[in-house]
Motif scaffolding. Structure first.
Motif, PDB file in Angstrom:
ATOM      1  N   UNK A  87      37.455 -15.153 -20.934  1.00  0.00           N
ATOM      2  CA  UNK A  87      36.490 -15.548 -21.961  1.00  0.00           C
ATOM      3  C   UNK A  87      36.387 -17.068 -22.071  1.00  0.00           C
ATOM      4  N   UNK A  88      37.531 -17.721 -22.281  1.00  0.00           N
ATOM      5  CA  UNK A  88      37.507 -19.151 -22.650  1.00  0.00           C
ATOM      6  C   UNK A  88      37.311 -20.067 -21.445  1.00  0.00           C
ATOM      7  N   UNK A  89      37.920 -19.746 -20.319  1.00  0.00           N
ATOM      8  CA  UNK A  89      37.801 -20.663 -19.180  1.00  0.00           C
ATOM      9  C   UNK A  89      36.547 -20.365 -18.351  1.00  0.00           C
ATOM     10  N   UNK A  90      36.013 -19.156 -18.475  1.00  0.00           N
ATOM     11  CA  UNK A  90      34.875 -18.800 -17.617  1.00  0.00           C
ATOM     12  C   UNK A  90      33.621 -18.412 -18.391  1.00  0.00           C
ATOM     13  N   UNK A 301      47.798 -21.010 -25.992  1.00  0.00           N
ATOM     14  CA  UNK A 301      47.073 -22.200 -25.520  1.00  0.00           C
ATOM     15  C   UNK A 301      45.596 -22.087 -25.913  1.00  0.00           C
ATOM     16  N   UNK A 302      45.101 -20.842 -25.966  1.00  0.00           N
ATOM     17  CA  UNK A 302      43.668 -20.625 -26.229  1.00  0.00           C
ATOM     18  C   UNK A 302      43.365 -20.371 -27.704  1.00  0.00           C
ATOM     19  N   UNK A 303      44.413 -20.310 -28.554  1.00  0.00           N
ATOM     20  CA  UNK A 303      44.162 -20.065 -29.977  1.00  0.00           C
ATOM     21  C   UNK A 303      43.516 -21.315 -30.573  1.00  0.00           C
ATOM     22  N   UNK A 304      42.921 -21.142 -31.752  1.00  0.00           N
ATOM     23  CA  UNK A 304      42.242 -22.278 -32.380  1.00  0.00           C
ATOM     24  C   UNK A 304      43.225 -23.434 -32.621  1.00  0.00           C
ATOM     25  N   UNK A 305      44.391 -23.060 -33.153  1.00  0.00           N
ATOM     26  CA  UNK A 305      45.418 -24.090 -33.433  1.00  0.00           C
ATOM     27  C   UNK A 305      45.884 -24.739 -32.125  1.00  0.00           C
ATOM     28  N   UNK A 309      45.641 -28.692 -31.039  1.00  0.00           N
ATOM     29  CA  UNK A 309      46.866 -29.478 -30.754  1.00  0.00           C
ATOM     30  C   UNK A 309      46.847 -30.018 -29.319  1.00  0.00           C
ATOM     31  N   UNK A 310      46.345 -29.204 -28.399  1.00  0.00           N
ATOM     32  CA  UNK A 310      46.340 -29.646 -26.992  1.00  0.00           C
ATOM     33  C   UNK A 310      45.279 -30.713 -26.736  1.00  0.00           C
ATOM     34  N   UNK A 311      44.217 -30.663 -27.528  1.00  0.00           N
ATOM     35  CA  UNK A 311      43.200 -31.714 -27.409  1.00  0.00           C
ATOM     36  C   UNK A 311      43.853 -33.068 -27.697  1.00  0.00           C
ATOM     37  N   UNK A 312      44.685 -33.065 -28.715  1.00  0.00           N
ATOM     38  CA  UNK A 312      45.406 -34.308 -29.079  1.00  0.00           C
ATOM     39  C   UNK A 312      46.385 -34.725 -27.982  1.00  0.00           C
TER      40      UNK A 312
END
Ligand code: MLT
Length: 404
Positions: A87-90, A301-305, A309-312
């Motif tokens: 879903x998220x990567x593709x 890694x794909x959760x909203x939180x 956090x990973x964006x940061x």
């Protein structure tokens, strides 16, 4: 009397990062008072994001109860992880990849080394030069590359595609037709990228000549420019010619945790045989799946939180990359990469070879980098620095280099 796999004897020296490790340990032992800053191997330094730690703890707790305990993981990966990746990567990026085309593994390094097994040894590989050494070395071990030529520092039967300053470190279509083409963008080691239009040319070429592209997207999280594709499946026709490799190491700090995945679309066929069926057979036979707790961490890694956090975390490393890029430019170095990538590629100064510059930097600035020649003949006189150190160490390393 048994015989060994003599292909191993064709490999020159030890694995690049093992050689560097050995040299640095020797320097450290001889100079215990020096503070060494490591910007060599692309190993992350920031702790796992809180959302990932939470998922790990809760998965560990599940393992302590009979009702929620898990044994062997499904050999292709848990559905919960494959679904969220699809879903998220593709799908969210408009790429038609289904969950059952995703194979979860313990990292992209293993997959990039193992994937060649499903192809005949008669296939001819094409690689960028410089290149991540795993692609070439694993094909040497398999007996697909011919002998090593000391003079050219190339294997006789490999097609090398030069990536030089003159072509923006982006390979041109080879004149000799390959069967397997390894591409990695954003690139390791040069940090270069190509646009979606350029990648489309590779996809069209591969479909035209009947080649497979093994596309390593380990560094896609660092892309900031809109024209740079995150996945090869953004290109039309990639489902019939491309395998894609992904890592959780660089986007989520999993270098010590180990998780990755490989996409093999079901449309990728050699005659009637799908490569998907071969890779599934290989996976099922030789692999027992990434651990449950690690796959739960991957899901986080794909959760909203997790995403926030990973964006940061990625922004933190991107700041390091621009610190290195700007600092080296100010110091008069010729530099590239570091914009859509965590690697900075610089020309060694004053006509030094890559290893001469490595020694010079280690001795005079106590900074460790990676000699470009370790990635191939066209890497000679170049040097790679990574943005994966701490910010404080990155600033100090650049200050020390500026002071030389
Ligand atoms: C590198 O430094 O090139 C990478 O970290 C190596 C790897 O990911 O295996």
């Amino acid at each position: 009397m048994y015989k060994i796999n003599e292909n191993y004897l064709k490999l020159p020296g030890s694995y690049l990062f093992s050689t560097i490790g050995k040299k640095v340990r020797a320097f450290e032992a001889a100079n215990p008072d020096k503070k060494i800053i490591r910007l060599g191997i692309g190993d992350v330094t920031q702790p796992l994001a809180p959302a990932i730690i939470e998922a790990l703890h809760s998965a560990v707790d599940e393992m302590s109860q009979a009702e929620t305990f898990r044994g062997y993981a499904p050999d292709l990966g848990y559905e919960f992880l494959r679904n969220v990746i699809a879903q998220k990567d593709y799908k969210d990026r408009g790429c038609a990849i289904e969950a059952d085309e995703i194979f979860v593994s313990d990292g992209a390094k293993c997959d990039s080394g193992n994937i060649q097994e499903i192809f005949s040894v008669d296939n001819k590989i094409a690689v960028c030069d410089p290149v991540y050494p795993v692609y070439v070395d694993t094909n040497v071990m398999a007996g697909r590359t011919g002998e090593y030529d000391e003079l050219t520092q190339n294997f006789k039967d490999v097609i090398y595609m030069p990536c030089l300053a003159e072509n923006g470190f982006a390979p041109e279509l080879p004149t000799e037709t390959p069967d397997l083409i390894y591409l990695c963008f954003p690139n390791n080691p040069t940090g270069a990228t190509i646009t979606k239009a350029q990648l489309q040319e590779w996809v069209d070429y591969a479909n035209r000549v009947g080649a497979v592209i093994i596309y390593d997207a380990a560094y896609e999280a660092y892309i900031v420019e809109p024209e740079v594709p995150h996945s090869i499946y953004e290109c039309e026709g990639a489902r019939t010619c491309a395998i894609e490799l992904h890592s959780f190491s660089k986007n989520a700090g999993f270098t010590g945790v180990r998780l990755g995945y490989t996409v093999v679309p079901k449309d990728l066929k050699c005659g009637d045989v799908t490569l998907h069926s071969l890779w599934a057979r290989r996976h099922g036979t030789k692999y027992n799946g990434a651990p449950y707790i690690i796959q739960r961490a991957g899901e986080a890694v794909y959760s909203e939180k997790g995403q926030a956090q990973l964006k940061e975390q990625i922004a933190y490393y991107q700041k390091n990359a621009s610190t290195i890029l700007q600092g080296l430019k100010e110091a008069g170095y010729t530099v590239s990469g570091g914009v859509n990538a965590p690697y900075i590629w610089l020309k060694a100064p004053n006509g030094m070879t890559s290893w001469e510059f490595f020694d010079y930097l280690l001795e005079k600035a106590n900074v460790v980098g990676t000699p470009g020649s370790g990635f191939g003949a066209n890497g000679e006189t170049y040097f790679r620095l990574t943005a994966f150190g701490s910010y404080e160490n990155t600033v100090e390393a650049i200050d020390r280099i500026k002071a030389l």
